[in-house]
Design a protein around this motif. Structure first.
Motif, short mmCIF file in Angstrom:
data_model
loop_
_atom_site.label_atom_id
_atom_site.label_comp_id
_atom_site.label_asym_id
_atom_site.label_seq_id
_atom_site.Cartn_x
_atom_site.Cartn_y
_atom_site.Cartn_z
N GLY A 119 0.63 29.68 50.47
CA GLY A 119 1.43 28.76 49.67
C GLY A 119 2.92 29.05 49.78
N VAL A 120 3.27 30.22 50.30
CA VAL A 120 4.66 30.58 50.55
C VAL A 120 4.79 30.79 52.06
N PRO A 121 5.40 29.86 52.80
CA PRO A 121 5.37 29.89 54.26
C PRO A 121 6.29 30.95 54.86
N GLY A 122 5.83 32.19 54.83
CA GLY A 122 6.69 33.24 55.32
C GLY A 122 5.97 34.54 55.58
N GLN A 131 10.87 36.68 54.61
CA GLN A 131 11.42 35.50 55.26
C GLN A 131 10.54 34.29 55.00
N ILE A 132 11.19 33.18 54.64
CA ILE A 132 10.53 31.91 54.38
C ILE A 132 11.23 30.85 55.23
N LEU A 133 10.45 29.99 55.87
CA LEU A 133 11.02 28.90 56.65
C LEU A 133 10.54 27.57 56.07
N LEU A 134 11.51 26.72 55.69
CA LEU A 134 11.21 25.43 55.07
C LEU A 134 11.78 24.29 55.92
N THR A 135 11.06 23.20 56.00
CA THR A 135 11.56 22.00 56.67
C THR A 135 12.52 21.26 55.75
N CYS A 136 13.61 20.72 56.33
CA CYS A 136 14.67 20.08 55.55
C CYS A 136 14.72 18.57 55.84
N ARG A 146 15.32 18.21 67.17
CA ARG A 146 14.39 19.04 66.40
C ARG A 146 14.68 18.89 64.91
N LYS A 147 13.62 18.92 64.11
CA LYS A 147 13.78 18.84 62.67
C LYS A 147 14.59 20.04 62.18
N ARG A 148 15.54 19.78 61.28
CA ARG A 148 16.35 20.85 60.71
C ARG A 148 15.50 21.62 59.70
N SER A 149 15.84 22.89 59.54
CA SER A 149 15.06 23.75 58.65
C SER A 149 15.99 24.70 57.90
N LEU A 150 15.41 25.37 56.91
CA LEU A 150 16.13 26.36 56.10
C LEU A 150 15.39 27.68 56.21
N LEU A 151 16.08 28.70 56.68
CA LEU A 151 15.52 30.05 56.72
C LEU A 151 16.05 30.84 55.53
N VAL A 152 15.14 31.32 54.70
CA VAL A 152 15.49 32.12 53.53
C VAL A 152 15.07 33.56 53.78
N ARG A 153 15.99 34.49 53.53
CA ARG A 153 15.69 35.91 53.74
C ARG A 153 16.02 36.69 52.47
N GLY A 154 15.14 37.59 52.10
CA GLY A 154 15.38 38.43 50.94
C GLY A 154 15.18 39.89 51.28
N TRP A 155 16.12 40.71 50.85
CA TRP A 155 16.01 42.16 51.06
C TRP A 155 16.10 42.84 49.70
N LEU A 156 15.22 43.81 49.48
CA LEU A 156 15.20 44.56 48.23
C LEU A 156 15.68 45.98 48.49
N GLY A 157 16.48 46.50 47.57
CA GLY A 157 16.99 47.86 47.72
C GLY A 157 15.88 48.90 47.79
N ALA A 178 18.53 27.37 46.97
CA ALA A 178 19.23 27.28 48.26
C ALA A 178 18.97 25.94 48.93
N SER A 179 17.75 25.43 48.80
CA SER A 179 17.44 24.11 49.36
C SER A 179 18.31 23.03 48.74
N ASP A 180 18.50 23.11 47.43
CA ASP A 180 19.35 22.13 46.75
C ASP A 180 20.81 22.27 47.17
N ARG A 181 21.29 23.49 47.23
CA ARG A 181 22.72 23.71 47.44
C ARG A 181 23.14 23.54 48.89
N THR A 182 22.20 23.61 49.83
CA THR A 182 22.53 23.37 51.24
C THR A 182 22.21 21.94 51.66
N GLY A 183 21.68 21.14 50.73
CA GLY A 183 21.33 19.77 51.07
C GLY A 183 20.07 19.65 51.88
N CYS A 184 19.24 20.68 51.88
CA CYS A 184 18.02 20.72 52.69
C CYS A 184 17.00 19.69 52.20
#
Length: 338
Positions: A119-122, A131-136, A146-157, A178-184
């Protein structure tokens, strides 16, 4: 006299507010409330933080024109130095995404990875980045169609508490923001219900007997007619919506389970370089297909002289794996090297 009293009261209120914000717990609340434009769930962030720490800084940077959005939250470590708790990034430009994938999968691409919950594509890469990759849909297509996409990356200390549910709540909230704020305009993610599993690379994942692996995403290997099936164990590291995943087979050696064979899938044009040698010639033990307008690549790696699993059997396993994956994703039929 009355004017002096009014000014004095106003000044006292301002000074009081400043003192309140300066108090450690109030500052913690303020920084968590503001990081990532206020998108993160405060309770989840606090559950990730080590016990007793106080936050020291947050920063949020965004450029819709450059397709770049990022934020971090820091705290005071035991040694008095500032340490990062969260570093979250999102990219819509293809070049930025490719660079991150290249760092996750150097050389031939058989880097360690772990799947995120269904359910979380990553996935989690070998450096610990989630890392999560979403279609925009709202960004249309790039110059190459090619369809544009959004790559989300998270790093924990390094000292972060890996509370799986808190991590997913934080990462999913950031991805949606991030999807909202980048217009994805990606379909909003939800935190999966039930057991979520670890959110890190397990250097020694616990493989299960083949007979118990039929219902996993790598279950085709349980039906692959491997020689002496009771000697094999399987680690299913495959999220079927993620841009990469793998299946690892183990056999016992002197009481320890050693990795003997790996099947891996990579989705996206970025993966073409993983399937070719230095001269640009496709490596043996690979297959390719087209998925939603982009390349998909598949590969197999096996120990030398693996009893009963020679090159013909390895080719059969790779073909079965690639065909199953392409059917699931509506891709073209895979083509094997050679």
């Amino acid at each position: 006299m009355r004017r002096w009293i009014k000014v004095s009261v106003t000044a006292a209120v301002i000074l009081g507010l400043g003192g309140w914000i300066a108090a450690p717990y109030a500052r913690d609340w303020w920084l968590v409330r503001n990081v990532c434009d206020g998108a993160l769930p405060g309770d989840a962030v606090r559950r990730i933080a080590p016990d007793g720490v106080h936050f020291t800084d947050e920063q949020t940077d965004r450029s819709r024109e450059l397709g770049d959005y990022r934020c971090f939250l820091a705290y005071e470590g035991d040694d008095g130095d500032e340490a990062q708790l969260l570093h979250l990034q999102a990219y819509t430009r293809r070049d930025d995404q490719d660079r991150r994938f290249f760092s996750s999968f150097p050389e031939q691409g058989f880097s360690e990875q772990a799947p995120l919950a269904d359910g979380v594509p990553g996935f989690v890469d070998s450096g610990g980045y989630l890392q999560i990759l979403l279609t925009c849909p709202d960004l249309g297509k790039d110059a190459e169609g090619r369809k544009r996409s959004l790559l989300v990356r998270g790093w924990l200390g390094r000292e972060a508490v890996l509370d799986s549910r808190a991590v997913y709540e934080t990462l999913v909230a950031f991805a949606n923001s991030a999807s909202d704020r980048t217009g994805c305009g990606a379909e909003p993610l939800e935190v999966p219900a039930g057991e979520l599993g670890p959110v890190k690379i397990e250097r020694e994942p616990e493989p299960v007997p083949l007979a118990e692996a039929g219902d996993t995403a790598c279950g085709l290997l349980a039906k692959a007619r491997l020689p002496r099936p009771s000697q094999w164990r399987l680690a299913s590291l495959l999220n079927e919506a993620a841009p990469s995943g793998r299946c690892d087979l183990y056999t016992e050696d002197a009481g320890d389970w050693r990795k003997r064979l790996t099947l891996v899938a990579w989705y996206g044009d970025w993966s073409n370089r993983l399937a070719v040698d230095e001269d640009g010639v496709r490596r043996p033990g690979t297959a390719t297909a087209r998925c939603d307008g982009e390349a998909a690549n598949f590969a197999i790696s096996a120990s030398d002289e693996l009893p009963g699993v020679g090159r013909a059997k390895q080719r059969e396993l790779l073909e079965s794996f690639a065909r199953r994956q392409t059917r699931l994703r509506g891709c073209s039929d895979p083509v094997l090297t050679g």
